[in-house]
Scaffold this active site. Structure first.
Site, PDB file in Angstrom:
ATOM      1  N   ILE A  43      -5.303  11.744   9.520  1.00  0.00           N
ATOM      2  CA  ILE A  43      -3.952  12.170   9.148  1.00  0.00           C
ATOM      3  C   ILE A  43      -4.039  13.220   8.040  1.00  0.00           C
ATOM      4  O   ILE A  43      -4.689  13.002   7.013  1.00  0.00           O
ATOM      5  CB  ILE A  43      -3.097  10.972   8.656  1.00  0.00           C
ATOM      6  N   GLY A  91       0.847  -1.203   0.000  1.00  0.00           N
ATOM      7  CA  GLY A  91       0.000   0.000   0.000  1.00  0.00           C
ATOM      8  C   GLY A  91       0.872   1.238   0.000  1.00  0.00           C
ATOM      9  O   GLY A  91       0.535   2.262   0.598  1.00  0.00           O
ATOM     10  N   GLY A 150      -0.499   4.863  -1.215  1.00  0.00           N
ATOM     11  CA  GLY A 150      -1.567   5.564  -0.501  1.00  0.00           C
ATOM     12  C   GLY A 150      -1.039   6.787   0.242  1.00  0.00           C
ATOM     13  O   GLY A 150       0.144   7.123   0.161  1.00  0.00           O
ATOM     14  N   ASP A 167       2.181  -1.976  -4.364  1.00  0.00           N
ATOM     15  CA  ASP A 167       0.778  -1.554  -4.331  1.00  0.00           C
ATOM     16  C   ASP A 167       0.068  -2.255  -5.479  1.00  0.00           C
ATOM     17  O   ASP A 167       0.722  -2.787  -6.371  1.00  0.00           O
ATOM     18  CB  ASP A 167       0.663  -0.015  -4.485  1.00  0.00           C
ATOM     19  N   ILE A 168      -1.246  -2.173  -5.458  1.00  0.00           N
ATOM     20  CA  ILE A 168      -2.035  -2.792  -6.529  1.00  0.00           C
ATOM     21  C   ILE A 168      -1.960  -1.954  -7.808  1.00  0.00           C
ATOM     22  O   ILE A 168      -2.258  -2.407  -8.893  1.00  0.00           O
ATOM     23  CB  ILE A 168      -3.491  -2.999  -6.046  1.00  0.00           C
ATOM     24  N   ARG A 169      -1.560  -0.681  -7.646  1.00  0.00           N
ATOM     25  CA  ARG A 169      -1.422   0.224  -8.812  1.00  0.00           C
ATOM     26  C   ARG A 169      -0.150   1.036  -8.646  1.00  0.00           C
ATOM     27  O   ARG A 169       0.373   1.130  -7.527  1.00  0.00           O
ATOM     28  CB  ARG A 169      -2.627   1.174  -8.878  1.00  0.00           C
ATOM     29  N   TYR A 201     -15.257  -0.704   8.742  1.00  0.00           N
ATOM     30  CA  TYR A 201     -13.826  -0.410   8.898  1.00  0.00           C
ATOM     31  C   TYR A 201     -13.419  -0.541  10.366  1.00  0.00           C
ATOM     32  O   TYR A 201     -12.424  -1.204  10.700  1.00  0.00           O
ATOM     33  CB  TYR A 201     -13.592   1.014   8.386  1.00  0.00           C
ATOM     34  N   LYS A 240     -10.852  -3.169  12.126  1.00  0.00           N
ATOM     35  CA  LYS A 240      -9.667  -2.738  12.881  1.00  0.00           C
ATOM     36  C   LYS A 240      -9.692  -3.309  14.308  1.00  0.00           C
ATOM     37  O   LYS A 240      -8.665  -3.737  14.830  1.00  0.00           O
ATOM     38  CB  LYS A 240      -9.570  -1.200  12.910  1.00  0.00           C
TER      39      LYS A 240
END
Ligand code: AKB
Length: 317
Positions: free
Chosen positions: A173, A9, A12, A35-37, A143, A147
């Protein structure tokens, strides 16, 4: 022995800056971004990069073996607002990726794991002010449920299998390098972009929505500090509360107005309001401060100055 780090990731919001900082500290070849992209030009050109779908344990293992990875930062996740739109996908992504990494650590393929938790583990029945490290946790978002569940599993893998996993409950953040994606606290990033571009912003949270927030340099420092702390100092193997500042949309707007006096804010709360209402307003992070000496540097004033300076330069290019 030199550590080789894999960031999952990496493109991101947090991954981008974490990759840059870890490369600066450890050398570019010691940090494999994945990452996936593909990500920003800066990230892609600053060191090794792998396309990785972290729901595939075999694909992660192949990269770990090829690069002799010893530490993993698992930053891929679906956040609170997008998670409410795609509950099944959020649960699948957030849990599958975590189990893949915890199992690889249990099987001895990696030595140390960082996995981010969030203030989303708390819910409407949690004390809202100065939320303690250990308290009632009844999250109401997918989510948050993922978590909270993840925290229990991290502690379980540590206690039963000796997995060295470490975690932080990130607040919202705020950063200028990479955009956040799909969170409830994203308004506090969008507001700076819109203030500079349009001179006005419509907030999707109402004016009284106080939430715990943190500037990116503090979040990155905390993450690396926790990962580099001696194992015996990391007494909590679920996740640490972490705090820096709390503000409402009105308060951030007032701070922006000190730099852009004509800036205007309006309010059009949407489904994210209910999520914000379920979260704490301020966090007690004494455990992180005592166990591994965490301290924050930025408050609303210093963050706003830095955000507007850096985004201003970005927009004037
Ligand atoms: C979100 O808003 O979903 C995230 C978080 C607080 O974990 N920024």
């Amino acid at each position: 022995m030199n550590e080789t780090i894999l960031i999952i990731g990496a493109c991101g919001q947090i991954g981008t800056e974490l990759t840059a900082k870890l490369r600066e500290m450890n050398g570019k070849d010691a940090v494999i971004a994945s990452d996936i992209r593909e990500g920003s030009e800066e990230l892609m050109s600053s060191g090794p990069f792998e396309i990785l779908d972290a729901t595939s344990k075999d694909d992660i293992l192949e990269i770990i073996k090829r690069h002799k990875v010893s530490q993993v930062y698992l930053m891929a996740a679906m956040l609170s607002a997008t998670g409410e739109k795609y509950p099944d996908k959020a649960w699948y992504l957030n849990m599958t990726t975590l189990f893949n990494i915890l199992d690889l650590a249990k099987e001895g393929e990696i030595k140390k794991v960082f996995w981010p938790s969030s203030i989303a583990v708390f819910g409407p029945t949690t004390p809202k002010q100065n939320t303690p490290q250990k308290t009632v946790m009844e999250p109401t978002t997918v989510y948050g449920i993922s978590k909270q569940t993840g925290e229990r599993w991290c502690e379980y893998y540590h206690d039963k299998y000796g997995v060295d996993v470490r975690s932080i409950r990130y607040p919202g953040i705020i950063s200028w390098k990479a955009e956040p994606g799909g969170g409830t606290t994203d308004y506090a990033v969008e507001i700076y972009h819109e203030a500079l571009k349009e001179g006005k912003y419509t907030s999707f949270l109402n004016e009284e929505s106080a939430l715990p927030m943190m500037y990116m340099p503090d979040a990155i420092d905390a993450t690396i500090q926790l990962m580099n702390a001696p194992a015996e100092e990391v007494k909590d193997r679920s996740a640490y509360n972490l705090a820096a500042m709390t503000f409402t949309p009105v308060e951030i707007a007032e701070e922006i107005k000190k730099h852009i006096p004509e800036f205007e804010i309006s309010y059009a709360p949407d489904f994210r309001q209910e999520i914000a209402n379920s979260w704490p307003q301020s966090i007690d992070d004494t455990a992180a401060r005592e166990d591994w000496n965490w301290k924050h540097s930025f408050d609303l004033e210093s963050m706003t100055k830095d955000m507007l300076e850096n985004l201003g330069k970005k927009y004037s290019k």
